[in-house]
Design a protein around this motif. Sequence first.
Motif: not given
Lengths: 243, 500
Positions: B89, B104-106, B109, B115, B178-183
């Motif tokens: 991050m 968290a970023l796959h 990215w 971010p 982290f497939f659901l990572h919504r930021g």
Amino acid sequence: MLKVWKKVIATGNVTEPWEKSVPPERSRGEVVVQNVPCKGCTLCVNVCPTNAIKLIEGSPVINQKACVFCGLCVDSCQDGCLKQTSNYKLATLGGSLADNTGSELKNKIRRVLGRSLHIRHLDIGSCNGCDFEMNHVCNPVYDIQQYGIDFVASPRHADLLMVTGPVTRNSTQALMMTYEATPTPKLVMALGACACSGDQIFGESYAIRGAVDSFVPVDIYVPGCPPRPQAIIHGLMLALDRM
Amino acid sequence: MKNYKTIPAAELRETAYELYGDGQNGLMSMFANDERQLNGYYAIYCLFSVGKSMQVIKAVLKEKAKLEFPSITPKISGAAWYEREIYDMFGLKPVGHPDLRPLALHENWPQGIFPLRKDFNSKTPVPTAKKEFPMAGVEGEGVFTVPVGPIHAGIIEPGHFRFSQAGEDIIRLDAKLFFLHRGIEKAIEGAPIERAFYQVERISGICTVAHSLSYCHAIENIAVVTVPPRAQYLRALVGEMERLYNHVGDIGNLCAGMGFAVGIMAGARLKEDIMRVNEALTGHRFLRGMVVPGGVRLDINDQLSAEITEMLDKLMPDFKEMIELFIGNDAFLNRVETTGIVPRQAALDLGVVGVGARASGVDVDIRRDFPYGCYSSLKFDVPVYTSGDVAARLWVRVDEVAQTVNLIRQILAKMPQGPLKTAIPAIKPYSSGFGWCESPQGNNIHWLMVGENNTVYRLYARAAAYPNWPALTVAAPGNIIPDFPLINKSYELSYACVDR
């Protein structure tokens, strides 16, 4: 084993028809606009955490797909223009199902799927609220199997994809691959405010790509945050023309 | 608690190891913050529980210096994920970290975009990269790999697992989440704190109250506001209702790991009864809409209070009968006993919290250890088991259901009169602080820095599932693949909480 049988018999039948139970008094559902003149103070617009409310031609208009029923707009309105109800029957049809002229595709879908429906769940970004409600429609109280509806383990066995959450960057591929793997004719249900409205719930983010219908065609929208189990069943019944 | 021990990043390792004291004190949380606009540096915060207090190290990295810090993972295994996320991050590199794959970023990215830095605008379109994501596995004759997910066969959240197998036995498990990572942490930056609350409330459905409470506690700690007593009791009430429906549902769900249909249905039925009372109480089946910063939104009356008591009276005998289906059932006990063991030392090293910790002999509960709200005036025990297996986690939950029911009765009996809410005053810009609470899965910690005009400058939300997930990779090896669902369900970890 005897204990198990005893428990099963003692419990008896707890299944009820989906419309039987009445939502309790405080239950939060659809916010409706009352027939009262709006003074245009925009308090309701500013207070809405998901930007679901707009003033159009001097009166509030609510985007039901993005409303999370928090009721802040109702609390903020001093003129009594808004009222929160416990109505949960908010599902709407999209795509060919919404076509009122009785298109061939719509009839075909309903003919093929009408008697039984197999659903594949697909979580691509939800907070797990919708997914738990989906679990609850399988519990012995709602028991959607009584309507010939069931959840299956593979998209290849499914007639309908029940999609929850906004499409996140990390699960876009999973959404597309699952959609491709589902045989036609297939239906897609966007379940919950996130799936219906995209980034309105969590706000614009590098990680969210949008609503489900910006990636695959959606046939049934079931808004709510999360929708109650009855709202999910209502959406299914509406799609299958079994109301 | 606002006293941060500020040190240069180069000294982070020494200072952290000293506080860690060879595992006597636990690492509770670790995160970074971009404070270049304020102070000209990046800061890395490490929160330790030291005896009966919490201590925070703030390690600073000057903007112009090399963006790296010595990794503390070699000795504190629990820091592994925190450091990977900081690298993802903020691009601050933990030097000496054994596994620096993205978290968290796959692989989609692109490199070099961070971010959570303040100069990254959320509206910037980010191109899709096509990098490789290496999964960790074991190679050798007869060893094969079983990939599972992210879309699973049941109604469950997405996660990808890679099992290295020799026959039926799991040798190693690697997980990609982290497939659901919504930021969410980035999306709420700049939003007014009282409005951002509604996003925070939606981090997770089943931990709604826990996330709301931690967030509100953080605001109230920073603003030095005391919540009225009645609001404290009402908050504890919904917090315990959340624990109750989760535990009852989770115990039923555990049976799904072994196809014991009667158990699944009994759990689901009892959970539904509780959810209906939740809706009568707060208007929402997941208890959303009760807690707000400064207090609560809704009051209860005698009728609702009676409704809750009536539900508990009916629930307890029914629940007891359900548990009796397990206790004398050898087929059931064979599956859960000695399955998925997490030894005490592993639990301590990873900083496991909640039910997982208490089943491995680690006696922690943030309601008792660092009391908040009205908990210091309530009586409850913290059940602890030592076998660390699926059975232990089951029995911890069973005992906690009884404790929670007792707590709800106490709360209803002692409910004081008074106002429901205190207003949140203007907060001095850039003050920061922690908020915590015990979610059904374990302690949930938020750190908030408030910006100008009571807006969110930075929120870090560490859910209980975050330190618990790595424990699954300890629990699974040595068991057979059909036992994995059981082990997984015995932890019943939320993905949404972790992914945020």
